[in-house]
Design a protein around this motif. Structure first.
Motif, PDB file in Angstrom:
ATOM      1  N   GLY A  44      15.069  23.537 -12.350  1.00 20.39           N
ATOM      2  CA  GLY A  44      16.591  23.134 -12.362  1.00 20.39           C
ATOM      3  C   GLY A  44      16.846  22.130 -11.691  1.00 20.39           C
ATOM      4  N   ARG A  45      15.815  21.187 -11.217  1.00 19.79           N
ATOM      5  CA  ARG A  45      16.130  19.819 -10.557  1.00 19.79           C
ATOM      6  C   ARG A  45      15.334  18.774 -11.276  1.00 19.79           C
ATOM      7  N   LYS A  46      15.998  17.421 -10.801  1.00 18.00           N
ATOM      8  CA  LYS A  46      15.750  16.355 -11.365  1.00 18.00           C
ATOM      9  C   LYS A  46      15.135  15.354 -10.275  1.00 18.00           C
ATOM     10  N   VAL A  47      14.618  14.367 -10.755  1.00 13.35           N
ATOM     11  CA  VAL A  47      13.952  13.348 -10.011  1.00 13.35           C
ATOM     12  C   VAL A  47      15.117  12.559  -9.596  1.00 13.35           C
ATOM     13  N   HIS A  48      15.282  11.975  -8.358  1.00 16.39           N
ATOM     14  CA  HIS A  48      16.302  11.323  -7.584  1.00 16.39           C
ATOM     15  C   HIS A  48      15.704   9.912  -7.132  1.00 16.39           C
ATOM     16  N   GLY A  49      14.444  10.221  -6.804  1.00 17.71           N
ATOM     17  CA  GLY A  49      13.799   8.841  -5.869  1.00 17.71           C
ATOM     18  C   GLY A  49      12.389   9.196  -6.248  1.00 17.71           C
ATOM     19  N   VAL A  50      11.469   8.101  -5.853  1.00 19.82           N
ATOM     20  CA  VAL A  50      10.090   8.110  -5.775  1.00 19.82           C
ATOM     21  C   VAL A  50       9.289   7.335  -4.945  1.00 19.82           C
ATOM     22  N   GLY A  51       8.193   7.694  -4.540  1.00 18.69           N
ATOM     23  CA  GLY A  51       7.393   6.919  -3.352  1.00 18.69           C
ATOM     24  C   GLY A  51       6.042   7.304  -3.935  1.00 18.69           C
ATOM     25  N   ALA A  52       5.036   6.356  -3.106  1.00 15.73           N
ATOM     26  CA  ALA A  52       3.595   6.604  -3.220  1.00 15.73           C
ATOM     27  C   ALA A  52       3.054   6.009  -2.017  1.00 15.73           C
ATOM     28  N   GLU A  53       1.784   6.528  -1.563  1.00  9.07           N
ATOM     29  CA  GLU A  53       0.824   6.113  -0.754  1.00  9.07           C
ATOM     30  C   GLU A  53      -0.526   5.860  -1.079  1.00  9.07           C
ATOM     31  N   ILE A  54      -1.174   5.096  -0.678  1.00 13.45           N
ATOM     32  CA  ILE A  54      -2.696   4.674  -0.650  1.00 13.45           C
ATOM     33  C   ILE A  54      -3.388   5.169   0.739  1.00 13.45           C
ATOM     34  N   LEU A  55      -4.062   6.255   0.585  1.00 21.65           N
ATOM     35  CA  LEU A  55      -4.707   6.394   1.970  1.00 21.65           C
ATOM     36  C   LEU A  55      -6.202   6.363   2.112  1.00 21.65           C
ATOM     37  N   GLY A  56      -6.638   5.508   3.064  1.00 25.01           N
ATOM     38  CA  GLY A  56      -8.120   5.027   2.980  1.00 25.01           C
ATOM     39  C   GLY A  56      -8.517   4.089   2.278  1.00 25.01           C
ATOM     40  N   GLY A  57      -7.644   3.109   1.406  1.00 26.95           N
ATOM     41  CA  GLY A  57      -7.874   2.130   0.853  1.00 26.95           C
ATOM     42  C   GLY A  57      -8.520   0.656   1.447  1.00 26.95           C
ATOM     43  N   MET A 106       3.997   3.482  -9.669  1.00 23.71           N
ATOM     44  CA  MET A 106       4.685   4.334  -9.019  1.00 23.71           C
ATOM     45  C   MET A 106       6.085   4.485  -9.710  1.00 23.71           C
ATOM     46  N   HIS A 107       6.250   5.594 -10.416  1.00 21.63           N
ATOM     47  CA  HIS A 107       7.394   5.659 -11.226  1.00 21.63           C
ATOM     48  C   HIS A 107       7.724   7.116 -11.568  1.00 21.63           C
ATOM     49  N   ALA A 108       8.892   7.257 -11.929  1.00 17.93           N
ATOM     50  CA  ALA A 108       9.244   8.662 -12.682  1.00 17.93           C
ATOM     51  C   ALA A 108       8.805   8.550 -14.295  1.00 17.93           C
ATOM     52  N   GLU A 166       0.916  -1.175  -0.059  1.00 22.95           N
ATOM     53  CA  GLU A 166      -0.107  -0.228  -0.043  1.00 22.95           C
ATOM     54  C   GLU A 166       0.731   1.341   0.008  1.00 22.95           C
ATOM     55  N   ASP A 167       1.799   1.216   0.865  1.00 18.04           N
ATOM     56  CA  ASP A 167       2.528   2.472   1.050  1.00 18.04           C
ATOM     57  C   ASP A 167       4.022   2.334   0.899  1.00 18.04           C
ATOM     58  N   LEU A 168       4.626   3.299   0.215  1.00 20.32           N
ATOM     59  CA  LEU A 168       6.119   3.340   0.067  1.00 20.32           C
ATOM     60  C   LEU A 168       6.335   4.666   0.068  1.00 20.32           C
ATOM     61  N   ARG A 169       6.558   5.212   1.602  1.00 16.38           N
ATOM     62  CA  ARG A 169       6.680   6.609   1.803  1.00 16.38           C
ATOM     63  C   ARG A 169       8.099   6.864   2.347  1.00 16.38           C
ATOM     64  N   ILE A 170       8.380   8.103   1.529  1.00 14.12           N
ATOM     65  CA  ILE A 170       9.911   8.660   1.889  1.00 14.12           C
ATOM     66  C   ILE A 170       9.638   9.933   2.877  1.00 14.12           C
ATOM     67  N   ARG A 219      -1.070   9.323  -3.122  1.00 10.99           N
ATOM     68  CA  ARG A 219      -0.175  10.260  -2.878  1.00 10.99           C
ATOM     69  C   ARG A 219       1.179   9.885  -3.493  1.00 10.99           C
ATOM     70  N   ALA A 220       1.781  11.066  -4.467  1.00 11.30           N
ATOM     71  CA  ALA A 220       3.116  10.619  -4.931  1.00 11.30           C
ATOM     72  C   ALA A 220       4.130  11.480  -4.285  1.00 11.30           C
ATOM     73  N   PHE A 221       5.191  11.030  -3.770  1.00  8.22           N
ATOM     74  CA  PHE A 221       6.344  11.488  -3.829  1.00  8.22           C
ATOM     75  C   PHE A 221       7.267  11.487  -4.646  1.00  8.22           C
ATOM     76  N   ALA A 222       8.179  12.628  -4.527  1.00  2.00           N
ATOM     77  CA  ALA A 222       9.324  12.893  -5.569  1.00  2.00           C
ATOM     78  C   ALA A 222      10.435  13.599  -4.688  1.00  2.00           C
ATOM     79  N   VAL A 223      11.638  12.813  -4.791  1.00  2.18           N
ATOM     80  CA  VAL A 223      12.899  13.370  -4.081  1.00  2.18           C
ATOM     81  C   VAL A 223      13.582  14.044  -5.439  1.00  2.18           C
ATOM     82  N   CYS A 224      13.962  15.419  -5.208  1.00  7.29           N
ATOM     83  CA  CYS A 224      14.430  15.932  -6.495  1.00  7.29           C
ATOM     84  C   CYS A 224      15.659  16.852  -5.885  1.00  7.29           C
ATOM     85  N   ALA A 225      16.566  17.029  -6.916  1.00  6.07           N
ATOM     86  CA  ALA A 225      18.039  17.744  -6.554  1.00  6.07           C
ATOM     87  C   ALA A 225      18.452  18.358  -7.751  1.00  6.07           C
TER      88      ALA A 225
END
Length: 288
Positions: free
Chosen positions: A233-246, A255-257, A170-174, A281-287
């Protein structure tokens, strides 16, 4: 003589204090060293065959590089397929995604796409692994923290114990310095013991580091998707996702770039549907 001895003691004390201050200054300078950009970052993808059998799709980074983050997407057989394994393997040079049908099965064809973000190992690169206990609750989470002073770039996770997709990743939270992976039994439950695995992909904080997230609407729509984009000016370095209430009745389908600057997370209700409201929910770690 006593005055001279006192003078020597004061001199030694002053020298010791000076050395201590010098050491502190060096330490502070080390801590304040400027962050550097991750060089040579590339986005790699691979799509497997479209058929009706359980499958694993791997994508290996170019020689001399390692995985900073990764994810997957499933196409076809909506609501029947669970991606229950999304992890770095082979000494963190390959991203692996496994998909399986739920216990009711399907005659529809489906395929997997794996996406991995690769670069020469940045300063402080380290993958920290952890697993929950084997037990049989309806859901469970496992948190893994990065070593002190490092940030989380990516997350990997898996649910293990079922022969078909009765356990939902369900969740891969960063978070800034940790990751949390959550699994849940599906709507029909699962009688056996099972386990959550988590991987935190850590490194020294790169230049321009930011952790972004965004949510889809909170509703009872059968399918939902959300995309989050890095700042200029930033690029994706890592990704994550969550399902809330499922409540174990919604499955991640992506769950991908989707590009070098954007992350998409998508999810769908299982084949029996779900009457409640939920969101993804989508997570993006950028730098830089």
């Amino acid at each position: 003589m006593q005055a001279r001895a006192t003078h020597h003691r004061l001199t030694r004390a002053a020298l010791a204090a000076g050395l201590a201050l010098s050491a502190l200054a060096v330490s502070q300078l080390a801590l304040a060293a400027p962050a550097t950009a991750v060089s040579g970052l590339t986005r790699q993808t691979a799509t497997g065959p479209s058929d009706t059998v359980p499958k694993t799709q791997n994508k290996t980074c170019p020689a001399g590089t390692v995985a900073l983050g990764g994810g997957g997407a499933v196409s076809g057989a909506t609501g029947h397929i669970g991606m229950d394994f999304m992890l770095p393997v082979s000494e963190n040079t390959t991203w692996s995604v496994t998909g399986r049908e739920d216990e009711s099965g399907t005659g529809l064809r489906w395929s997997l796409t794996t996406t991995v973000l690769c670069a020469p190992a940045p300063a402080g690169y380290q993958v920290v692994a952890g697993s929950s206990a084997w037990s049989s609750p309806s859901d469970k989470s496992h948190l893994v923290s990065c070593p002190l002073g490092k940030v989380a770039l990516g997350v990997g996770g898996a649910v293990s114990g079922a022969s078909v997709s009765e356990l939902i990743l369900e969740d891969l939270r960063i978070d800034t310095s940790s990751v949390t992976v959550t699994g849940a039994e599906d709507g029909t439950g699962f009688a056996g013991d099972w386990q959550v695995q988590a991987r935190a992909i850590c490194a020294d904080q790169p230049a321009g580091y930011e952790r972004l997230l965004d949510d889809s609407a909170y509703s009872s729509s059968s399918t939902q998707s959300v995309t989050v984009t890095c700042s200029a000016g930033r690029k994706v370095h890592g990704v994550g996702a969550e399902i809330l209430g499922g409540e174990g009745q919604v499955r991640l389908t992506a769950m991908h770039a989707v590009s070098s600057t954007s992350v998409t997370a998508s999810a769908t209700e299982d084949d029996n549907g779900f009457s409640g409201n939920w969101k993804v929910r989508a997570f993006a770690v950028c730098a830089s």
